[in-house]
Design a protein around this motif. Sequence first.
Motif, PDB file in Angstrom:
ATOM      1  N   GLY A 298       0.864  -1.280  -0.154  1.00 28.96           N
ATOM      2  CA  GLY A 298      -0.025  -0.082   0.022  1.00 28.96           C
ATOM      3  C   GLY A 298       0.916   1.219  -0.011  1.00 28.96           C
ATOM      4  O   GLY A 298       0.484   2.172   0.584  1.00 28.96           O
ATOM      5  N   LYS A 299       2.085   1.338  -0.613  1.00 30.60           N
ATOM      6  CA  LYS A 299       2.911   2.334  -0.539  1.00 30.60           C
ATOM      7  C   LYS A 299       2.710   3.258  -1.735  1.00 30.60           C
ATOM      8  O   LYS A 299       3.059   3.149  -2.973  1.00 30.60           O
ATOM      9  N   THR A 300       2.082   4.288  -1.384  1.00 32.48           N
ATOM     10  CA  THR A 300       1.523   5.553  -2.226  1.00 32.48           C
ATOM     11  C   THR A 300       2.209   6.693  -1.744  1.00 32.48           C
ATOM     12  O   THR A 300       2.946   7.025  -0.705  1.00 32.48           O
ATOM     13  N   ASN A 301       2.239   7.791  -2.837  1.00 31.09           N
ATOM     14  CA  ASN A 301       2.910   9.075  -2.477  1.00 31.09           C
ATOM     15  C   ASN A 301       4.387   8.998  -1.982  1.00 31.09           C
ATOM     16  O   ASN A 301       4.803   9.404  -1.338  1.00 31.09           O
ATOM     17  N   GLN A 302       5.264   7.974  -2.819  1.00 33.95           N
ATOM     18  CA  GLN A 302       6.487   7.852  -2.352  1.00 33.95           C
ATOM     19  C   GLN A 302       7.463   8.914  -2.894  1.00 33.95           C
ATOM     20  O   GLN A 302       7.303   9.025  -4.364  1.00 33.95           O
ATOM     21  N   ALA A 303       8.155   9.403  -2.411  1.00 33.81           N
ATOM     22  CA  ALA A 303       8.784  10.542  -2.851  1.00 33.81           C
ATOM     23  C   ALA A 303      10.134   9.968  -3.869  1.00 33.81           C
ATOM     24  O   ALA A 303      10.481  10.828  -4.845  1.00 33.81           O
ATOM     25  N   SER A 304      10.479   8.825  -3.573  1.00 37.54           N
ATOM     26  CA  SER A 304      11.528   8.193  -4.590  1.00 37.54           C
ATOM     27  C   SER A 304      11.178   7.495  -5.809  1.00 37.54           C
ATOM     28  O   SER A 304      11.947   6.967  -6.576  1.00 37.54           O
ATOM     29  N   ASP A 305       9.858   7.026  -5.652  1.00 38.70           N
ATOM     30  CA  ASP A 305       9.224   6.214  -6.644  1.00 38.70           C
ATOM     31  C   ASP A 305       7.885   6.347  -6.848  1.00 38.70           C
ATOM     32  O   ASP A 305       7.357   6.919  -6.094  1.00 38.70           O
ATOM     33  N   THR A 306       7.200   5.485  -7.894  1.00 36.89           N
ATOM     34  CA  THR A 306       5.726   5.678  -8.259  1.00 36.89           C
ATOM     35  C   THR A 306       4.856   4.751  -7.103  1.00 36.89           C
ATOM     36  O   THR A 306       5.751   3.960  -6.381  1.00 36.89           O
ATOM     37  N   ASP A 307       3.875   4.900  -7.144  1.00 38.41           N
ATOM     38  CA  ASP A 307       2.837   4.356  -6.039  1.00 38.41           C
ATOM     39  C   ASP A 307       3.051   2.692  -6.351  1.00 38.41           C
ATOM     40  O   ASP A 307       3.144   2.094  -7.591  1.00 38.41           O
ATOM     41  N   PHE A 308       2.929   2.104  -5.321  1.00 39.68           N
ATOM     42  CA  PHE A 308       3.211   0.555  -5.496  1.00 39.68           C
ATOM     43  C   PHE A 308       4.348   0.117  -5.809  1.00 39.68           C
ATOM     44  O   PHE A 308       4.483  -1.203  -5.993  1.00 39.68           O
ATOM     45  N   ALA A 309       5.405   0.668  -5.957  1.00 43.90           N
ATOM     46  CA  ALA A 309       6.835   0.226  -6.353  1.00 43.90           C
ATOM     47  C   ALA A 309       7.261  -0.286  -5.105  1.00 43.90           C
ATOM     48  O   ALA A 309       7.271   0.224  -3.883  1.00 43.90           O
ATOM     49  N   ASN A 310       8.167  -1.455  -5.183  1.00 41.35           N
ATOM     50  CA  ASN A 310       8.896  -1.952  -4.078  1.00 41.35           C
ATOM     51  C   ASN A 310      10.299  -1.505  -4.073  1.00 41.35           C
ATOM     52  O   ASN A 310      10.853  -1.350  -5.195  1.00 41.35           O
ATOM     53  N   PRO A 311      10.838  -1.611  -2.742  1.00 42.00           N
ATOM     54  CA  PRO A 311      12.367  -1.418  -2.726  1.00 42.00           C
ATOM     55  C   PRO A 311      12.946  -2.807  -2.941  1.00 42.00           C
ATOM     56  O   PRO A 311      12.186  -3.881  -3.245  1.00 42.00           O
TER      57      PRO A 311
END
Length: 258
Positions: free
Chosen positions: A237-250
């Motif tokens: 549920g990773k949204t509004n990530q400063a370093s990547d798009t929504d729903f992208a995994n590290p």
Amino acid sequence: MLKQLEQAALMAGRAIMDVYEAGPSVAYKDDASPVTEADERAEAIILDHLVRAFPDIPVVAEESVAAGKVPDIGSGDFFLVDPLDGTKEFINRRNDFTVNIALISGGVPVAGIVYAPARGVAYTGADGVANRLDVSPEFQIVAREVISVRPRGEALVGVASRSHNSLETEAFLAENGISDYRSVGSSLKFCLVAEGTADVYPRFGRTMEWDTAAGDAVLRAAGGVTVGLDGAPLPYGKTNQASDTDFANPHFIAWGSR
């Protein structure tokens, strides 16, 4: 819940195999990744099934997101769907492509199914129990077996991506003394760790949440864990990530017994 996910995955798998046997036509999305009519048909089947069974739970699905259709997941439960994980394997007529469906609750994959229709096998996980399912050519479940990660031994067996290997992955394997590893496509890598065939799956390439959620649900139910490079469990549920798009995994490491 899990029974509904199984039914949706089996129906999607049937549609995928129809295209597989006929020979797919291939198009390319804006990010240059391939897509076939099997992806689209399978996703439509899964969405229809989930919306009818769980009308109040939003669904984040790969092809819908690519088309700009992203539901508001808020802070509640939601589904993550990859209707055909391993499209490159599918196009190249290898059998390790999968249907992935997972339920996310509180940022955690709490239920999921990974179905490999060309192999006649599926894996499920929910409520601390993981199973391997044998699926007949008629798309019926004919056997279930409880699976779990294996105890960690001195010599570790790794599993790595067939299509997305990297120098970082090779370095990780070398640093951990892992000379024995298998290259497999799609989310089956999580399942090999979950059933005790392998001990660890390192991923240093880019993935999206729908790529990993179902396999991660199976692995966690089998006693394993998927962690980021910070050692914390991989969140969803990773949204509004400063370093990547929504729903992208590290980058992450999926472990069996640690």
